[in-house]
Design a protein around this motif. Structure first.
Motif, mmCIF file in Angstrom:
data_model
loop_
_atom_site.group_PDB
_atom_site.id
_atom_site.type_symbol
_atom_site.label_atom_id
_atom_site.label_comp_id
_atom_site.label_asym_id
_atom_site.label_seq_id
_atom_site.Cartn_x
_atom_site.Cartn_y
_atom_site.Cartn_z
ATOM 1 N N LYS A 11 -23.845 -55.430 -38.775
ATOM 2 C CA LYS A 11 -23.828 -55.551 -37.277
ATOM 3 C C LYS A 11 -24.524 -56.859 -36.841
ATOM 4 C CE LYS A 11 -23.008 -54.450 -32.863
ATOM 5 N NZ LYS A 11 -21.960 -54.775 -32.447
ATOM 6 N N ARG A 55 -21.292 -44.165 -32.700
ATOM 7 C CA ARG A 55 -20.265 -45.256 -32.108
ATOM 8 C C ARG A 55 -20.786 -45.799 -30.894
ATOM 9 N NH1 ARG A 55 -13.719 -44.954 -31.834
ATOM 10 N NH2 ARG A 55 -13.360 -46.780 -32.682
ATOM 11 N N GLU A 58 -20.520 -50.571 -32.126
ATOM 12 C CA GLU A 58 -19.687 -50.691 -33.153
ATOM 13 C C GLU A 58 -20.053 -51.611 -34.273
ATOM 14 O OE1 GLU A 58 -15.262 -51.596 -32.079
ATOM 15 O OE2 GLU A 58 -15.611 -49.631 -31.385
ATOM 16 N N ASP A 60 -19.580 -53.914 -37.439
ATOM 17 C CA ASP A 60 -18.839 -55.072 -38.158
ATOM 18 C C ASP A 60 -17.953 -54.820 -39.423
ATOM 19 O OD1 ASP A 60 -19.522 -56.595 -35.839
ATOM 20 O OD2 ASP A 60 -21.094 -57.430 -36.876
ATOM 21 N N SER A 61 -18.965 -54.238 -40.362
ATOM 22 C CA SER A 61 -18.347 -53.842 -41.639
ATOM 23 C C SER A 61 -19.252 -52.521 -42.176
ATOM 24 C CB SER A 61 -18.410 -55.104 -42.744
ATOM 25 O OG SER A 61 -19.538 -55.401 -42.840
ATOM 26 N N PHE A 72 -15.752 -44.059 -40.307
ATOM 27 C CA PHE A 72 -15.628 -45.545 -39.966
ATOM 28 C C PHE A 72 -15.436 -46.268 -41.290
ATOM 29 C CE2 PHE A 72 -18.012 -43.490 -36.570
ATOM 30 C CZ PHE A 72 -17.026 -43.863 -35.325
ATOM 31 N N TYR A 74 -15.195 -50.162 -41.867
ATOM 32 C CA TYR A 74 -15.096 -51.325 -40.958
ATOM 33 C C TYR A 74 -14.957 -52.555 -41.899
ATOM 34 C CZ TYR A 74 -15.183 -49.766 -36.195
ATOM 35 O OH TYR A 74 -15.049 -49.038 -34.964
ATOM 36 N N GLU A 75 -13.948 -53.176 -41.779
ATOM 37 C CA GLU A 75 -13.876 -54.787 -42.304
ATOM 38 C C GLU A 75 -13.522 -55.689 -41.358
ATOM 39 O OE1 GLU A 75 -11.110 -56.573 -45.627
ATOM 40 O OE2 GLU A 75 -11.945 -54.473 -46.215
ATOM 41 N N GLY A 77 -14.595 -55.991 -38.197
ATOM 42 C CA GLY A 77 -14.509 -55.494 -36.841
ATOM 43 C C GLY A 77 -13.517 -54.636 -36.948
ATOM 44 N N ILE A 78 -12.756 -54.485 -37.753
ATOM 45 C CA ILE A 78 -11.855 -53.318 -37.679
ATOM 46 C C ILE A 78 -11.825 -51.895 -38.480
ATOM 47 C CG2 ILE A 78 -9.155 -53.141 -37.950
ATOM 48 C CD1 ILE A 78 -8.938 -56.141 -37.540
ATOM 49 N N ASN A 79 -11.552 -50.872 -37.879
ATOM 50 C CA ASN A 79 -12.062 -49.667 -38.506
ATOM 51 C C ASN A 79 -10.753 -49.058 -39.335
ATOM 52 O OD1 ASN A 79 -12.673 -47.217 -39.704
ATOM 53 N ND2 ASN A 79 -12.490 -46.278 -37.544
ATOM 54 N N LYS A 80 -10.546 -49.143 -40.663
ATOM 55 C CA LYS A 80 -9.316 -48.833 -41.645
ATOM 56 C C LYS A 80 -9.162 -47.620 -41.632
ATOM 57 C CE LYS A 80 -11.206 -51.090 -45.090
ATOM 58 N NZ LYS A 80 -11.193 -51.855 -46.398
#
Length: 257
Positions: A11, A55, A58, A60-61, A72, A74-75, A77-80
């Motif tokens: 983060k 949460r 949030e 970043d990875s 969660f 994350y990669e 900043g996007i949750n896959k």
């Protein structure tokens, strides 16, 4: 099976004065009924880590598993993880949290504060919620304060109401973010006593704390964080008598001397 498992959580806070990398590849596992205490200097990332688990922050990875379920991943900043919002929210309800500040509703009594979430979030009938809330307030030693407003309670009593409120949601895991740091010294013991009783009853707990005696006495394992990283994970016996890491040793010498 683990109740909490984080893998390489990162983060960064972005600000006008530059970026601050507050969590650096933080990996940690908490087993069912385990009490894990996180210690370390201010600014080590302890509270940010705790808040990332439900949460409030949030990441970043990295990956966060709650009750063995990947919520969660994350990669950049996007949750896959593709999951219905309702399903994720239900999973997060298994995580109760107690903050440094008590965050009670000032216009509601102790009883009403404890009843609120079960009625509005869990959709429990008011009578059932009231029954549970009364039992929880008795459990934290506040049976005589049910009709009292937060402003009429001491800090220690307010924090015990906050613990009862978190327990009212029947979580599987309790997170405590320095729950005694806002209290006068003479009130710390009453809150720690409630936390010890929870541990004895088998509640899974992850506790950020400056109370080294609590960590030594109650924790199954102690985690030392420094500048956003986990530097050491050990049993209380080893952590407090013969830590492996030089930074851990320096920190404990400064707080225990």
């Amino acid at each position: 099976m683990s109740m909490i498992n984080t893998v390489a959580v990162n983060k960064t806070f972005h600000g006008a004065r530059g970026d601050l990398h507050v969590l650096k590849d933080v990996s940690l596992e908490v087993q069912p009924q385990e009490v894990v205490c996180i210690i370390g200097p201010s600014g080590a990332g302890k509270s940010t880590y705790l808040r990332s688990l439900n949460r409030l922050e949030e990441i970043d990875s990295g990956q966060i598993y709650i009750d063995d379920k990947l919520l969660f991943d994350y990669e950049n900043g996007i949750n896959k993880v593709k999951m219905p919002l309702h399903e994720r929210n239900m999973a997060l309800l298994e995580v109760g949290m107690v903050f440094q500040r008590f965050n009670l509703f000032p216009h509601k009594t102790a009883l009403e504060n404890v009843m609120l979430s079960p009625v509005h979030v869990r959709k429990i009938a008011k009578e059932e919620a009231k029954e549970k809330a009364l039992a929880l307030l008795e459990r934290v030693g506040l049976a005589d304060k049910i009709d009292v407003y937060p402003s009429q309670l001491s800090g220690g009593q307010q924090q015990r109401v906050a613990i009862a409120r978190a327990l009212a949601m029947e979580p599987k895991i309790m997170l405590f973010d320095e729950p005694t740091s806002a209290l006068d010294p003479e009130l710390v013991g009453e809150v720690l006593a409630v936390m010890k009783s929870l541990a004895q009853l088998g509640m899974t707990m992850l506790v950020v704390t400056h109370e080294m005696s609590f960590a030594r006495e109650v924790a199954d394992k102690v985690v030392f964080m420094f500048e956003g990283s986990v530097l050491e994970i050990n049993t209380p016996a080893t952590m407090f008598s013969n830590p492996n890491n030089e930074r851990t040793r320096q920190f404990l010498q400064s707080v225990l001397s």
